[in-house]
Scaffold this active site. Sequence first.
Site, PDB file in Angstrom:
ATOM      1  N   ASN A  47      79.844  -7.772  27.870  1.00 11.43           N
ATOM      2  CA  ASN A  47      80.852  -8.038  28.887  1.00 11.43           C
ATOM      3  C   ASN A  47      82.197  -8.471  28.316  1.00 11.43           C
ATOM      4  O   ASN A  47      83.228  -8.306  28.972  1.00 11.43           O
ATOM      5  CB  ASN A  47      80.337  -9.114  29.847  1.00 11.43           C
ATOM      6  N   TYR A  91      94.376  -0.719  25.989  1.00  6.55           N
ATOM      7  CA  TYR A  91      93.223  -1.122  26.798  1.00  6.55           C
ATOM      8  C   TYR A  91      92.473   0.095  27.329  1.00  6.55           C
ATOM      9  O   TYR A  91      91.248   0.205  27.190  1.00  6.55           O
ATOM     10  CB  TYR A  91      93.695  -1.995  27.956  1.00  6.55           C
ATOM     11  N   LYS A 140      88.594   1.411  26.437  1.00 10.64           N
ATOM     12  CA  LYS A 140      87.537   1.500  27.447  1.00 10.64           C
ATOM     13  C   LYS A 140      87.005   2.929  27.576  1.00 10.64           C
ATOM     14  O   LYS A 140      85.821   3.136  27.858  1.00 10.64           O
ATOM     15  CB  LYS A 140      88.053   0.974  28.791  1.00 10.64           C
TER      16      LYS A 140
END
Length: 239
Positions: free
Chosen positions: A85, A150, A154
Amino acid sequence: MSTAPVALVTGAARGQGAAIVARLHADGFQVVAGDVRVDELRTSTADYGDGVIAMALDVTSEEQWAAAVAAAVDRFGTLTTLVNNAGVLHRAALADETAAGFEGSWRVNCLGPFLGIRAALAALTAADGASIVNTCSTSAVRPFPHHAAYGSSKWALRGLTQATAVELAPSGIRVNAVFPGPVATPMLDDRTQDRLAAHGRLGTPAEIADAVAFLVSAQASFVTGAELVVDGGQILKIG
């Protein structure tokens, strides 16, 4: 030794991570909760008693990963579940982005989960009903401006999830991902939360935790390689 499932959760001090720890603990899991924010982590896990271990865990550190996995096995006898996470949100226009900023996002958001999967692999292989959940993002579905570091990290985590799901399926380890949209956590400052809320409510950490809880549960025993978008329809609204 307890026969309860045992989860290792990263980025566990606050926000989604703390909610995931709370939900899994309520579901009967023993939990190793890891984060670099050790003081916050100890505070957020203080009421769980012996069922939750709080550990310093920098997900870019192979040594700290090894220590966290060893703590789970030594304390609880097994490791059945890994929840990657931990993540960092870094925004910059392409013209302003730096090599250090770009690489930093990749190290936490993609290298970290890889190191965790590798560190936990032997323990997960030995466990029954083992599973891994990676926290991706709607930035790995649709592009957003000023999110080159970012978003690409991802996207890479999305690919790692798929590759890992294929490779580990013969070992009985399920690998899935959740794709949160905007969620009211400390990762988003108040101004950003207000801006996003103008287009629809933000999600809550507990709603992401609910999705993770399903993916690691026996109810998802036939689910691997899945990409569960939890965004209140955010990506449907993008032109």
